[in-house]
Design a protein around this motif. Structure first.
Motif, PDB file in Angstrom:
ATOM      1  N   TRP A  80       9.812   6.639 -11.149  1.00  0.00           N
ATOM      2  CA  TRP A  80       9.555   6.259  -9.766  1.00  0.00           C
ATOM      3  C   TRP A  80      10.841   6.029  -8.959  1.00  0.00           C
ATOM      4  CZ3 TRP A  80       6.303   4.913 -13.725  1.00  0.00           C
ATOM      5  CH2 TRP A  80       4.946   5.233 -13.570  1.00  0.00           C
ATOM      6  N   GLN A 133       1.628   8.075 -17.236  1.00  0.00           N
ATOM      7  CA  GLN A 133       1.482   8.036 -15.779  1.00  0.00           C
ATOM      8  C   GLN A 133       2.788   8.434 -15.098  1.00  0.00           C
ATOM      9  OE1 GLN A 133      -1.386   7.534 -14.007  1.00  0.00           O
ATOM     10  NE2 GLN A 133      -2.296   7.622 -16.052  1.00  0.00           N
ATOM     11  N   LYS A 147       3.358  12.159 -14.917  1.00  0.00           N
ATOM     12  CA  LYS A 147       2.569  12.784 -13.846  1.00  0.00           C
ATOM     13  C   LYS A 147       3.263  12.651 -12.491  1.00  0.00           C
ATOM     14  CE  LYS A 147      -1.849  11.899 -16.162  1.00  0.00           C
ATOM     15  NZ  LYS A 147      -3.153  11.168 -16.095  1.00  0.00           N
ATOM     16  N   LYS A 148       4.058  11.586 -12.334  1.00  0.00           N
ATOM     17  CA  LYS A 148       4.768  11.361 -11.076  1.00  0.00           C
ATOM     18  C   LYS A 148       6.109  12.093 -11.015  1.00  0.00           C
ATOM     19  CE  LYS A 148       1.884   8.363  -9.200  1.00  0.00           C
ATOM     20  NZ  LYS A 148       1.209   8.598  -7.893  1.00  0.00           N
ATOM     21  N   ARG A 193       8.930  14.611 -10.481  1.00  0.00           N
ATOM     22  CA  ARG A 193       8.997  15.659  -9.474  1.00  0.00           C
ATOM     23  C   ARG A 193       9.883  16.823  -9.876  1.00  0.00           C
ATOM     24  NH1 ARG A 193      10.963  11.890  -4.694  1.00  0.00           N
ATOM     25  NH2 ARG A 193      12.233  11.179  -6.457  1.00  0.00           N
TER      26      ARG A 193
END
Length: 261
Positions: free
Chosen positions: A171, A251, A254-255, A257
Motif C-alpha cells: 500500500w 490482499q 491484489k493491490k 500495481r
C-alpha cells in the motif's frame, strides 16, 4: 507434495551455492557467535551490579535468552524478508515472482533461505543446557515435545509479525525504515516482560507478541507457574498471527500495481 518438493529443491541448490564459498560461511557463523556473545556479556554486566532483576536471577535470564535463540534461528532461516520493500517492491522483482505458478510468499521465503542461521539454534541449546544444569532443572518425558511446539509457535509469531510489516509495502511502496525499527523492538522480547511497565508489557504480549518467542515458553521450563497459561498460548498466538499475515499478504498482492511507469 508439490510445495515440499520445491522446498527440498531450493535447499539443495542453496547448499551447493553456499559451499562454493566456505570462507564466507565461516565468517557469517563467527559473526553470529560474536553477536550472541555480546548479548550474553550484557546480561553478565547487568548482574555484576545486582543479584536479582525483579525476582529473576542471572541463570534464569541466561536460560531465557538461550531459549529465545532457537525460535529466532528458525525465523532467521525461513523469514529473511527484512529487505522485501527495497528488493521486491521498489526494484520490481515481485513482477517476476507473480509470473510463476506457486504462492508468492512461499517463493520469497525459499529465495531468501539462510540455512546457516540454524547454527544459532545449536548455540541456544548449549546456553540452555548450561544454565539449566546450574539451576538444577528437571526434564520430563514430554518436555522435548512441548519444547518443539513452543519453538515452532515462537518462530511463527516472529514470521507473522514481520510478514505483516512487509505487507505495508503493498500500500505504501516508497522506501520505509519500519523493518529495522521493528527488529530493534523485538529485542525487548528476550527478557522478562515484568521488568517493563504495564504499557510495554501489554504491547509485547498482545500487539507485537514478541514475549511469546522467548519469555513465556521459557518461563514454563523454569517452573514459573503464574505464566503457564501464557506459555501454552504460544502455539495459538503463533498460528493466529501467521494466518492473519498470510491473509493480509494475499490482499496486498491484489493491490500490487506492478513496477511499470
Amino acid at each position: 507434495m508439490f510445495y515440499t518438493s520445491m522446498l527440498f529443491q531450493y535447499i539443495s541448490q542453496y547448499l551447493k551455492t553456499r559451499f562454493q564459498y566456505r570462507a564466507d560461511l565461516f565468517v557469517e557463523f563467527f559473526s553470529d557467535l560474536l553477536s550472541q556473545a555480546v548479548n550474553l556479556i550484557f546480561i553478565l554486566v547487568v548482574f555484576g551490579h545486582t543479584s536479582l532483576l525483579n525476582g529473576w536471577n542471572q541463570d534464569e535470564i541466561i536460560f531465557m535468552y538461550g531459549f529465545f535463540l532457537v525460535p529466532f534461528a528458525l525465523f532467521s532461516t525461513f523469514f529473511n524478508i527484512w529487505d522485501f520493500n527495497e528488493r521486491y517492491i521498489v526494484k520490481g522483482e515481485l513482477d517476476r515472482i507473480l509470473t510463476r505458478p506457486i504462492h508468492s510468499l512461499f517463493q520469497i521465503i525459499l529465495e531468501r533461505l539462510e540455512l546457516e542461521s540454524l547454527l544459532g539454534a545449536i548455540t541456544g541449546l548449549a546456553v540452555m543446557f548450561y544454565s539449566g544444569s546450574r539451576l538444577g532443572l528437571s526434564v520430563h518425558w514430554y518436555d522435548p515435545f512441548l519444547f518443539l511446539v513452543f519453538v515452532i509457535g515462537g518462530a511463527l509469531v516472529y514470521g507473522g509479525v514481520f510478514i505483516m510489516i512487509a505487507c505495508i509495502s503493498f500500500w505504501a511502496d516508497a522506501r520505509t525504515s519500519i523493518m529495522p525499527m521493528m527488529y530493534n523492538i523485538s529485542s525487548y522480547g528476550r527478557y522478562p516482560v515484568d521488568i517493563y511497565n504495564k504499557v510495554i508489557r501489554f504491547v509485547l504480549t498482545w500487539v507485537l507478541p514478541f514475549a511469546f518467542v522467548g519469555v513465556y515458553p521459557a518461563a514454563y521450563f523454569l517452573g514459573k507457574k503464574e505464566w503457564y497459561m501464557y506459555a501454552f498460548l504460544t502455539p495459538v498466538i503463533g498460528i493466529v498471527f501467521f494466518v492473519l499475515s498470510v491473509l493480509l499478504w494475499n490482499q496486498g498482492v491484489k493491490k500490487y500495481r506492478g513496477a511499470g511507469n
